[in-house]
Each structure stands twice: as C-alpha cells, then as structure tokens.
Design a protein around this motif. Structure first.
Motif, PDB file in Angstrom:
ATOM      1  N   GLU A   1       0.746  -1.233  -0.057  1.00 30.38           N
ATOM      2  CA  GLU A   1      -0.197   0.028   0.009  1.00 30.38           C
ATOM      3  C   GLU A   1       0.968   1.048  -0.155  1.00 30.38           C
ATOM      4  O   GLU A   1       0.602   2.334  -0.847  1.00 30.38           O
ATOM      5  CB  GLU A   1      -0.891  -0.052   1.139  1.00 30.38           C
ATOM      6  CG  GLU A   1      -2.088   1.165   0.936  1.00 30.38           C
ATOM      7  CD  GLU A   1      -3.325   0.809   1.920  1.00 30.38           C
ATOM      8  OE1 GLU A   1      -3.347  -0.230   2.352  1.00 30.38           O
ATOM      9  OE2 GLU A   1      -4.147   1.658   1.986  1.00 30.38           O
ATOM     10  N   GLU A   2       1.924   1.131   0.648  1.00 32.19           N
ATOM     11  CA  GLU A   2       2.708   2.360   0.652  1.00 32.19           C
ATOM     12  C   GLU A   2       3.382   2.696  -0.580  1.00 32.19           C
ATOM     13  O   GLU A   2       3.804   3.789  -0.718  1.00 32.19           O
ATOM     14  CB  GLU A   2       4.060   2.583   1.794  1.00 32.19           C
ATOM     15  CG  GLU A   2       4.821   1.260   1.608  1.00 32.19           C
ATOM     16  CD  GLU A   2       4.439   0.068   2.230  1.00 32.19           C
ATOM     17  OE1 GLU A   2       3.319  -0.323   2.427  1.00 32.19           O
ATOM     18  OE2 GLU A   2       5.549  -0.862   2.712  1.00 32.19           O
ATOM     19  N   ASP A   3       3.490   1.803  -1.448  1.00 31.07           N
ATOM     20  CA  ASP A   3       4.032   1.957  -2.658  1.00 31.07           C
ATOM     21  C   ASP A   3       3.206   2.623  -3.788  1.00 31.07           C
ATOM     22  O   ASP A   3       3.382   2.821  -4.821  1.00 31.07           O
ATOM     23  CB  ASP A   3       4.699   0.817  -3.419  1.00 31.07           C
ATOM     24  CG  ASP A   3       6.231   0.650  -2.551  1.00 31.07           C
ATOM     25  OD1 ASP A   3       6.648   1.598  -1.948  1.00 31.07           O
ATOM     26  OD2 ASP A   3       6.560  -0.529  -2.607  1.00 31.07           O
ATOM     27  N   ARG A   4       1.659   2.550  -3.244  1.00 37.38           N
ATOM     28  CA  ARG A   4       0.671   3.003  -4.466  1.00 37.38           C
ATOM     29  C   ARG A   4       0.696   4.585  -4.356  1.00 37.38           C
ATOM     30  O   ARG A   4      -0.340   5.253  -4.181  1.00 37.38           O
ATOM     31  CB  ARG A   4      -0.583   2.576  -3.853  1.00 37.38           C
ATOM     32  CG  ARG A   4      -0.678   0.944  -4.168  1.00 37.38           C
ATOM     33  CD  ARG A   4      -1.953   0.290  -3.808  1.00 37.38           C
ATOM     34  NE  ARG A   4      -1.898  -0.987  -3.346  1.00 37.38           N
ATOM     35  CZ  ARG A   4      -2.847  -1.650  -2.517  1.00 37.38           C
ATOM     36  NH1 ARG A   4      -3.807  -1.019  -2.146  1.00 37.38           N
ATOM     37  NH2 ARG A   4      -2.414  -2.851  -2.253  1.00 37.38           N
ATOM     38  N   GLU A   5       1.608   5.265  -4.750  1.00 34.46           N
ATOM     39  CA  GLU A   5       1.743   6.742  -5.136  1.00 34.46           C
ATOM     40  C   GLU A   5       2.662   6.878  -6.242  1.00 34.46           C
ATOM     41  O   GLU A   5       3.577   6.052  -6.398  1.00 34.46           O
ATOM     42  CB  GLU A   5       2.251   7.462  -3.990  1.00 34.46           C
ATOM     43  CG  GLU A   5       3.394   7.124  -3.297  1.00 34.46           C
ATOM     44  CD  GLU A   5       3.570   7.896  -1.815  1.00 34.46           C
ATOM     45  OE1 GLU A   5       2.629   8.593  -1.474  1.00 34.46           O
ATOM     46  OE2 GLU A   5       4.614   8.074  -1.362  1.00 34.46           O
ATOM     47  N   PRO A   6       2.675   7.882  -7.042  1.00 35.75           N
ATOM     48  CA  PRO A   6       3.676   8.178  -7.983  1.00 35.75           C
ATOM     49  C   PRO A   6       5.149   8.243  -7.578  1.00 35.75           C
ATOM     50  O   PRO A   6       5.546   7.970  -6.367  1.00 35.75           O
ATOM     51  CB  PRO A   6       3.413   9.413  -8.330  1.00 35.75           C
ATOM     52  CG  PRO A   6       2.093   9.730  -7.991  1.00 35.75           C
ATOM     53  CD  PRO A   6       1.705   9.000  -6.710  1.00 35.75           C
ATOM     54  N   ALA A   7       5.936   7.340  -8.458  1.00 34.84           N
ATOM     55  CA  ALA A   7       7.277   6.981  -8.447  1.00 34.84           C
ATOM     56  C   ALA A   7       8.171   8.236  -7.615  1.00 34.84           C
ATOM     57  O   ALA A   7       8.936   8.259  -6.732  1.00 34.84           O
ATOM     58  CB  ALA A   7       7.977   6.548  -9.606  1.00 34.84           C
ATOM     59  N   CYS A   8       7.840   9.406  -8.274  1.00 34.83           N
ATOM     60  CA  CYS A   8       8.512  10.652  -7.744  1.00 34.83           C
ATOM     61  C   CYS A   8       8.193  10.934  -6.271  1.00 34.83           C
ATOM     62  O   CYS A   8       9.089  11.328  -5.585  1.00 34.83           O
ATOM     63  CB  CYS A   8       8.292  11.937  -8.538  1.00 34.83           C
ATOM     64  SG  CYS A   8       6.435  12.172  -8.800  1.00 34.83           S
ATOM     65  N   VAL A   9       6.787  10.733  -6.024  1.00 33.93           N
ATOM     66  CA  VAL A   9       6.656  10.996  -4.682  1.00 33.93           C
ATOM     67  C   VAL A   9       6.923  10.014  -3.544  1.00 33.93           C
ATOM     68  O   VAL A   9       7.730  10.419  -2.525  1.00 33.93           O
ATOM     69  CB  VAL A   9       4.927  11.119  -4.523  1.00 33.93           C
ATOM     70  CG1 VAL A   9       4.502  11.313  -2.960  1.00 33.93           C
ATOM     71  CG2 VAL A   9       4.447  12.080  -5.401  1.00 33.93           C
ATOM     72  N   ARG A  10       7.136   8.790  -3.944  1.00 30.43           N
ATOM     73  CA  ARG A  10       7.612   7.713  -3.309  1.00 30.43           C
ATOM     74  C   ARG A  10       9.256   7.995  -3.070  1.00 30.43           C
ATOM     75  O   ARG A  10       9.402   7.456  -1.819  1.00 30.43           O
ATOM     76  CB  ARG A  10       7.476   6.504  -3.809  1.00 30.43           C
ATOM     77  CG  ARG A  10       7.720   5.332  -3.179  1.00 30.43           C
ATOM     78  CD  ARG A  10       6.631   4.972  -2.117  1.00 30.43           C
ATOM     79  NE  ARG A  10       7.116   3.817  -1.046  1.00 30.43           N
ATOM     80  CZ  ARG A  10       7.627   3.888   0.021  1.00 30.43           C
ATOM     81  NH1 ARG A  10       7.668   5.023   0.504  1.00 30.43           N
ATOM     82  NH2 ARG A  10       7.827   2.767   0.958  1.00 30.43           N
ATOM     83  N   THR A  11       9.942   8.264  -3.845  1.00 29.53           N
ATOM     84  CA  THR A  11      11.245   8.448  -3.939  1.00 29.53           C
ATOM     85  C   THR A  11      11.741   9.662  -3.046  1.00 29.53           C
ATOM     86  O   THR A  11      12.949   9.509  -2.408  1.00 29.53           O
ATOM     87  CB  THR A  11      11.812   8.029  -5.218  1.00 29.53           C
ATOM     88  OG1 THR A  11      13.143   7.630  -5.161  1.00 29.53           O
ATOM     89  CG2 THR A  11      12.014   9.515  -5.844  1.00 29.53           C
ATOM     90  N   CYS A  12      10.750  10.541  -3.070  1.00 29.28           N
ATOM     91  CA  CYS A  12      11.584  12.209  -2.662  1.00 29.28           C
ATOM     92  C   CYS A  12      12.132  11.906  -1.173  1.00 29.28           C
ATOM     93  O   CYS A  12      11.348  11.668  -0.309  1.00 29.28           O
ATOM     94  CB  CYS A  12      10.479  12.966  -2.831  1.00 29.28           C
ATOM     95  SG  CYS A  12      11.128  14.750  -2.200  1.00 29.28           S
ATOM     96  N   PRO A  13      13.468  12.236  -1.124  1.00 35.13           N
ATOM     97  CA  PRO A  13      14.048  12.059   0.314  1.00 35.13           C
ATOM     98  C   PRO A  13      13.762  13.024   1.309  1.00 35.13           C
ATOM     99  O   PRO A  13      13.999  12.823   2.164  1.00 35.13           O
ATOM    100  CB  PRO A  13      15.532  12.173  -0.102  1.00 35.13           C
ATOM    101  CG  PRO A  13      15.543  12.878  -1.271  1.00 35.13           C
ATOM    102  CD  PRO A  13      14.377  12.364  -2.224  1.00 35.13           C
ATOM    103  N   THR A  14      13.246  14.211   0.718  1.00 40.08           N
ATOM    104  CA  THR A  14      12.940  15.261   1.782  1.00 40.08           C
ATOM    105  C   THR A  14      11.299  15.365   1.815  1.00 40.08           C
ATOM    106  O   THR A  14      10.985  16.428   2.564  1.00 40.08           O
ATOM    107  CB  THR A  14      13.560  16.551   1.369  1.00 40.08           C
ATOM    108  OG1 THR A  14      13.030  16.869  -0.036  1.00 40.08           O
ATOM    109  CG2 THR A  14      15.093  16.370   1.050  1.00 40.08           C
ATOM    110  N   GLY A  15      10.589  14.551   1.265  1.00 39.63           N
ATOM    111  CA  GLY A  15       9.421  14.871   1.346  1.00 39.63           C
ATOM    112  C   GLY A  15       8.656  15.974   0.976  1.00 39.63           C
ATOM    113  O   GLY A  15       7.907  16.642   1.238  1.00 39.63           O
TER     114      GLY A  15
END
Lengths: 244, 289
Positions: free
Chosen positions: A156-170
């Motif tokens: 479930e935590e991966d069900r968001e766009p890849a760019c959002v999921r990866t952003c290290p600073t939120g």
C-alpha cells in the motif's frame, strides 16, 4: 474523444514544496526508472554515453536564483512536470483522440496506439510537460503513475507516484485536490499553494508551495570587527603602513 | 518554434493550392487542356502540401485517425476540410477538362470548403495561447492573404496585384503586432515559476546540460538576428516583384515567373513565422530574449 470531461470526480495531482526541495533529481531518476518498464513505450535515450546525449523525461528539475529586494539571494529548486490541467489544451488540440483526460480522476493520458506523433499537444502545453519520444515516435507525458496508484500488487505504501515515493525530503505530495480535507488540499491552503502561468487559462490541478520566508540578519556578523582599533605591534604596523 | 521543412512546405504549398482551387471553382471557367493544367496545378500543390505534412509525424501510417476529432481539434478539421474540398471539386475539374457542362453551382460548396481549409490551417497556429505571436487575428489574415494572392496569380486573375498589396499589409500587421504580443500576454519567468513576487529571478542551474525535445522544437533561436533583413526579402519577393511582373503583358512565362518569385518570398515569410515565434516554455530555460 478529445472533448474535456465537464467535471471529474476526483482531481488527482501533486503538491510540490519548493521550500523543502533540495534539487537532488531523485524524482527525475525514479520517474525515468519506473516509466522505462510497464506502461507504454519506454522513455528512450539517444546517444546517452556520447558527446551529445539526449533523452525523454517526464520530470525535470530546474534551479533558479531569487534575489529579494531586502535580503540575501536564495536558490529555489523547481521540479517541472505535467500539472494535469482541468482545461488541458493538450487534450483538445489532439487530432486523433489519443490525448484524453479521465473523467474519474482527472489524469491526463496519451493512448500511444492512436498517437500519430504530430507534436501539436506539446506545442499547446505552456509547461513543457510533453516530450515526443525519438525512438517510439509517440508523445510521452506524466501518467501520475496510473500503473502504481491503483496497483493492488504493490504494497500500500508504494501506491503513489514514483517521484513522490522516492523524494528523500518529502517535498512531493500526492492526493485528491477535489477533496478539501485531503492532505494536498490542506497543504495548498495552509502554505499558499499557487498555480503556474494562470494567464494561460489552463486551470492546472498541481499546486506549488512557495519557499518559506527566510530570516534576515540585521547586518553582517563581521561588521563589529571592522571598528576594532589595532593596538601594540599591530597598531604600530597599521600606522607605519598607513604612512607609506 | 522550429521551422521544420515539412511544415513550411505543407503550409506554403497547400495554401497556394487551395487558394488556386477556390478561384478555379468560382471565377475561372477554363476548358480542355488548359483546364487540365490549371486544375492539375491546384490539386498538385494542395496534395503535395498535405503529403509533406505527414513527413513530420512520428507515425504517418496512423494519419487517418486525424479525421476523427473535428469537434475540438483544428488539425482534425483541417484534414477533413482539405479532403472534402478535393473530393467535392473533382467533378467540377473533370467537367472543365472534358467539357461535360456541369452547372457552376456545383463548384460553390467546394470553393467554400477551400476557404474553410485555409482558415483551419491558420487556426492550428492561431489557437495556441502558448505562442503569443501566433495567437492573434493577423495569423489567419496572413494565411488568407497568401492563399488568395497566390491563387489569383496562378489562375491569372486581374485582382492579383490588389491581393498582393493586401498580403503586404497582412505581413506588416503580423510583424507589427507580433513583436508586442509576448509582453501583452504577460507570461514571464515570474509567472511560469510563480516565484515572481519573491524577487528578481534568474536561471541558476539548467535542468539538463544537453538539449532535449522541448528546446529543439520550441526554443529556436538561430537566425533571429537576420529577422529584419528576411522581412524585407519576404516583402520584396512575395509581393513587390510579382506585382511588378504582373504589369507585363499576360503570358504563361510571366505568370510562372511571378509565382516563383512569390514562392521564394512566401517561404522566407513562413520561415520567419516559425523562427520568430517564441513559446512560453522558453521562460523556464531563461531563453526569452
């Protein structure tokens, strides 16, 4: 059909925080990585290790210097991608019906099997969100990771766009702007989220959160030192050198 | 905007072709082999232009799909209007060639559609808010003036010199208003990034160190420094020289020379139409002059 839906049930989009973005390009890499597999033609590169490399990207991070009148200059990192506009001009100009805006969630997509690669949609977009893939000959654009956000094979935590999921600073937030209580709606309201180029009449869904106001120092921290009168040997030297 | 050769050929030749078809349908009543030659020229130019336009497609084999979205897309409307014109005028052309005596009223819908084709071609460009120079009434005015002046010349109409004068005015108006359009629309690096209210903006670090599709397609800066000279060349070749040649005694050779000179000017003007047009995406790259 390239008529825009009169209303979309949801307005899925991104809130991008220009205050916390550090310009690391992780979102660019994650986007490129995810969109090299699965949905549609892979994002190709031309001559990637040669003298004149080029490639298709759905997300690019610019960097600007802002010089306020009364304080020190700041650097603003600025990720640029599709804003999934409500009045998307890229959709209505499409001659084949390949470009469309989904009535259920407002995502703007390209049916690559129907795209003739005429490039008119890229011309119609003020934001440079669409790039024609040189290898596939079809138009590529941000899909808001439509193949992740509804994908029940992913945790479930991966069900968001890849760019959002990866952003290290939120700095990137994904959600429904049609819901006033969603995280992105509240962020945009609290932080004064703004649209890009509203004068183009595109009614973008994505919001950018402005850099927070920085503290201003009263004066240079070195200023008090400037008034110090040298004494002793240094004072003698100062006087002698001043006479030469 | 990048002046792609295929698009230059498309807009210049098909404009001239459909202009000629409109005149042939209503004002010229040729018969026999002269009719074959004139209609053939009109059809040839129109079709050559349309074929050229498919060369800049990523998937030309899917071009038939472009006839489907006439409800919103000017490009789709253009395709439909062009094909409908060619189909509707075919019986008229055949009748003129073979002397079948088809009533002239049959040519009117085709002539109207030929004008509609020119309008739709111009609207492909004029509709784009993102290119302020094009997003103005002078774009359709220029396309109509080119098509009608060229068509009148090609079909030997007495009104041609007057239309050439109107073309000169249309070009001057397009340049006059075009030079102010970007500022008028008000897009700036400040509005593009939304950072304008914070202070003075400049590009600190580009988003990429090599070129990309956006820069190649929409941020075309080569040759703008010669814009003033090219404008003069366009006016002299597209309008002045043909008008002077047309005052010579009418002869296929003089008409040919006038049309050729006109085409040189038309290509110069159309090249400028693209090369001078600035897309707002250039603001993100600090490439706006």
């Amino acid at each position: 059909m390239t008529c825009l839906p009169a209303k979309t049930d949801k307005k899925l989009g991104l809130a991008i925080d220009l205050d916390t973005c550090v310009g690391c390009n992780a979102c660019v890499t994650a986007c490129k990585g995810w969109n090299d597999q699965g949905y549609g033609a892979p994002l190709s590169d031309q001559n990637p290790y040669g003298a004149d490399p080029s490639g298709t990207f759905l997300n690019r991070v610019h960097s600007y210097q802002v010089q306020p009148v009364d304080r020190a200059a700041i650097t603003v990192n600025f990720p640029r991608s599709c804003l999934h506009c409500e009045a998307a001009p890229c959709v209505t100009v499409c001659p084949t019906g390949a470009s469309y805006k989904r009535a259920e969630d407002g995502i703007v997509l390209v049916n690559e099997d129907a795209c003739i690669g005429c490039g008119l949609c890229a011309w119609a977009c003020p934001y440079g969100a669409r790039e024609l893939d040189a290898a596939a000959g079809v138009m590529k654009k941000c899909t808001l990771c439509v193949d992740r956000i509804y994908n029940e094979n992913l945790p479930e935590e991966d069900r968001e766009p890849a760019c959002v999921r990866t952003c290290p600073t939120g700095a990137r937030h994904f959600g429904d702007f049609a819901d006033p209580d969603s995280k992105v709606s509240r962020l945009a309201a609290e932080r004064g989220g703004f649209e890009l180029m509203p004068e183009m009449g595109t009614k973008p869904v994505n919001r950018y959160l402005p850099p927070r106001k920085k503290d201003a120092l009263d004066a240079s921290p070195l200023a008090p030192l400037l008034d110090i009168k040298a004494t002793g040997f240094a004072g003698w030297l100062d006087r002698m050198l001043g006479k030469i | 905007m990048h002046p792609a050769p295929s698009v230059l050929v498309f807009t210049v030749l098909s404009g001239l072709g459909f202009g000629a078809l409109a005149f042939l349908a209503v004002f010229v009543h040729p018969y026999g082999w002269p009719a074959f030659a004139l209609w053939g020229l009109g059809y040839g130019l129109a079709i050559a232009g349309l074929l050229a336009s498919t060369f800049h497609l990523g998937h030309p084999e899917r071009a038939w799909r472009a006839f489907s979205q006439w409800r919103t897309s000017w490009l789709s409307r253009e395709g439909l209007a062009a094909v409908a014109t060619l189909v509707l005028l075919a019986p008229v052309a055949l009748s003129d060639w073979l002397g079948l005596g088809l009533p002239r009223a049959f040519a009117v819908p085709g002539a109207v559609l030929a004008l509609a084709t020119i309008a739709t071609t111009s609207m492909i460009y004029a509709q784009l808010k993102t290119v302020p120079r094009w997003n103005h009434w002078t774009t359709p005015a220029q396309f109509f003036a080119f098509a009608l002046a060229g068509g009148a010349m090609l079909t030997g109409q007495g009104v041609a010199p007057l239309l050439l004068a109107l073309l000169a005015l249309a070009l001057l108006a397009h340049w006059h208003y075009g030079d102010r359009r970007f500022a008028e629309v008000g897009a700036s690096m400040g509005s593009a990034t939304g950072l304008g209210p914070l202070g003075r903006l400049s590009v600190f670090d580009p988003a990429h160190t090599a070129g990309n599709y956006l820069m190649r397609e929409m941020i075309f800066v080569v040759g703008r420094k010669h814009a003033a000279r090219l404008r003069v060349i366009a006016l002299v070749f597209a309008c002045l020289i043909p008008a002077l040649i047309l005052f010579l005694p009418a002869h296929p050779a003089t008409t040919g020379a006038a049309v050729l000179a006109h085409l040189v000017g038309a290509f110069a003007a159309r090249w400028l139409f693209f090369a001078e047009a600035e897309h707002v995406v250039g603001l993100y790259y600090g490439k706006r002059q």
